[in-house]
Design an enzyme around this catalytic site. Structure first.
Site, PDB file in Angstrom:
ATOM      1  N   HIS A  19     -15.565  34.160  35.903  1.00 50.10           N
ATOM      2  CA  HIS A  19     -17.013  34.032  36.039  1.00 50.10           C
ATOM      3  C   HIS A  19     -17.326  32.646  36.595  1.00 50.10           C
ATOM      4  O   HIS A  19     -16.811  31.643  36.079  1.00 50.10           O
ATOM      5  CB  HIS A  19     -17.699  34.140  34.676  1.00 50.10           C
TER       6      HIS A  19
ATOM      7  N   HIS B 125      -4.343  44.393  40.878  1.00 45.75           N
ATOM      8  CA  HIS B 125      -4.712  44.572  39.468  1.00 45.75           C
ATOM      9  C   HIS B 125      -3.831  43.719  38.571  1.00 45.75           C
ATOM     10  O   HIS B 125      -2.632  43.958  38.443  1.00 45.75           O
ATOM     11  CB  HIS B 125      -4.605  46.045  39.058  1.00 45.75           C
TER      12      HIS B 125
ATOM     13  N   HIS C  97     -10.643  38.361  35.932  1.00 47.32           N
ATOM     14  CA  HIS C  97     -11.811  37.872  36.681  1.00 47.32           C
ATOM     15  C   HIS C  97     -12.249  36.539  36.143  1.00 47.32           C
ATOM     16  O   HIS C  97     -12.101  36.261  34.938  1.00 47.32           O
ATOM     17  CB  HIS C  97     -12.966  38.887  36.636  1.00 47.32           C
TER      18      HIS C  97
ATOM     19  N   THR D 294     -14.509  42.771  28.703  1.00 50.02           N
ATOM     20  CA  THR D 294     -14.947  44.168  28.780  1.00 50.02           C
ATOM     21  C   THR D 294     -14.349  44.917  29.966  1.00 50.02           C
ATOM     22  O   THR D 294     -14.334  46.150  29.950  1.00 50.02           O
ATOM     23  CB  THR D 294     -16.485  44.265  28.859  1.00 50.02           C
TER      24      THR D 294
ATOM     25  N   ASP E 201     -22.363  39.259  39.547  1.00 51.12           N
ATOM     26  CA  ASP E 201     -22.309  40.004  38.289  1.00 51.12           C
ATOM     27  C   ASP E 201     -23.554  40.891  38.175  1.00 51.12           C
ATOM     28  O   ASP E 201     -24.667  40.471  38.492  1.00 51.12           O
ATOM     29  CB  ASP E 201     -22.231  39.037  37.102  1.00 51.12           C
TER      30      ASP E 201
HETATM   31  P1  AMP Z   1     -16.061  40.255  30.775  1.00 50.68           P
HETATM   32  O1  AMP Z   1     -17.033  40.643  29.687  1.00 50.68           O
HETATM   33  O2  AMP Z   1     -15.623  38.826  30.742  1.00 50.68           O
HETATM   34  O3  AMP Z   1     -14.908  41.232  30.861  1.00 50.68           O
HETATM   35  O4  AMP Z   1     -16.877  40.353  32.119  1.00 50.68           O
HETATM   36  C1  AMP Z   1     -17.134  41.563  32.771  1.00 50.68           C
HETATM   37  C2  AMP Z   1     -18.354  41.328  33.601  1.00 50.68           C
HETATM   38  O5  AMP Z   1     -18.431  42.364  34.547  1.00 50.68           O
HETATM   39  C3  AMP Z   1     -19.656  41.347  32.807  1.00 50.68           C
HETATM   40  O6  AMP Z   1     -20.329  40.095  32.957  1.00 50.68           O
HETATM   41  C4  AMP Z   1     -20.441  42.509  33.443  1.00 50.68           C
HETATM   42  O7  AMP Z   1     -21.820  42.256  33.555  1.00 50.68           O
HETATM   43  C5  AMP Z   1     -19.774  42.626  34.791  1.00 50.68           C
HETATM   44  N1  AMP Z   1     -19.846  43.926  35.426  1.00 50.68           N
HETATM   45  C6  AMP Z   1     -19.626  45.145  34.855  1.00 50.68           C
HETATM   46  N2  AMP Z   1     -19.752  46.122  35.764  1.00 50.68           N
HETATM   47  C7  AMP Z   1     -20.077  45.510  36.943  1.00 50.68           C
HETATM   48  C8  AMP Z   1     -20.351  45.985  38.259  1.00 50.68           C
HETATM   49  N3  AMP Z   1     -20.307  47.289  38.572  1.00 50.68           N
HETATM   50  N4  AMP Z   1     -20.659  45.081  39.212  1.00 50.68           N
HETATM   51  C9  AMP Z   1     -20.711  43.766  38.916  1.00 50.68           C
HETATM   52  N5  AMP Z   1     -20.451  43.249  37.702  1.00 50.68           N
HETATM   53  C10 AMP Z   1     -20.138  44.106  36.717  1.00 50.68           C
HETATM   54 ZN    ZN Z   2      -8.048  46.724  38.382  1.00 50.07          ZN
END
Ligand code: AMP
Ligand code: ZN
Length: 111
Positions: free
Chosen positions: A99, A44, A97, A92, A28
């Site tokens: 975590h 996707h 995904h 977001t 992340d």
């Molecule tokens: P969520 O808020 O659960 O949708 O998680 C999205 C995650 O993607 C967040 O923890 C961000 O920090 C992470 N994120 C956003 N852009 C990137 C990127 N380019 N590379 C790695 N992680 C990312």
């Molecule tokens: Zn996608």
């Protein structure tokens, strides 16, 4: 193409920790714990809401590979797997995904 589809395509760089034919795991960009990895299907799927009988094999596969990723990170004390779905959960990036969070004593107030 969504942000994580661009990462799968190699259009946006990532720090990969695991990859196979159907799954990608990378660090992340804004870690919330010493180990903070995202595991995604290469196809996707917008969120947990988009999981169906037709595509759930890749979700099962994600959970098959998570223990090995955690072990490779040395998360012997345990870890948390989280998937935010929709605005109330703070999702977001609109690509399913999971975590993986670990490497410290995690807070228990999940909500
Ligand atoms: P969520 O808020 O659960 O949708 O998680 C999205 C995650 O993607 C967040 O923890 C961000 O920090 C992470 N994120 C956003 N852009 C990137 C990127 N380019 N590379 C790695 N992680 C990312
Ligand atoms: Zn996608």
């Amino acid at each position: 193409m969504c942000l994580f589809c661009k990462i799968v395509a190699g259009e946006i760089p990532s720090t990969k920790v695991y990859e196979d034919d159907t799954v990608l795991a990378f660090r992340d960009i804004a870690p919330m714990a010493p180990t903070h990895i995202l595991v995604i299907p290469k196809t996707h799927i917008p969120s947990v809401d988009g999981v169906t009988a037709e595509n759930s094999a890749v979700v099962a596969h994600i959970f098959e590979v998570i223990p090995g990723i955690a072990a490779a990170e040395g998360l012997t004390g345990g870890y948390r797997v989280v998937s935010n779905c929709g605005p109330d959960a703070g999702q977001t990036v609109p690509h399913l995904h999971f975590h993986i969070l670990g490497g410290k004593q995690l807070r228990t107030d999940m909500a």
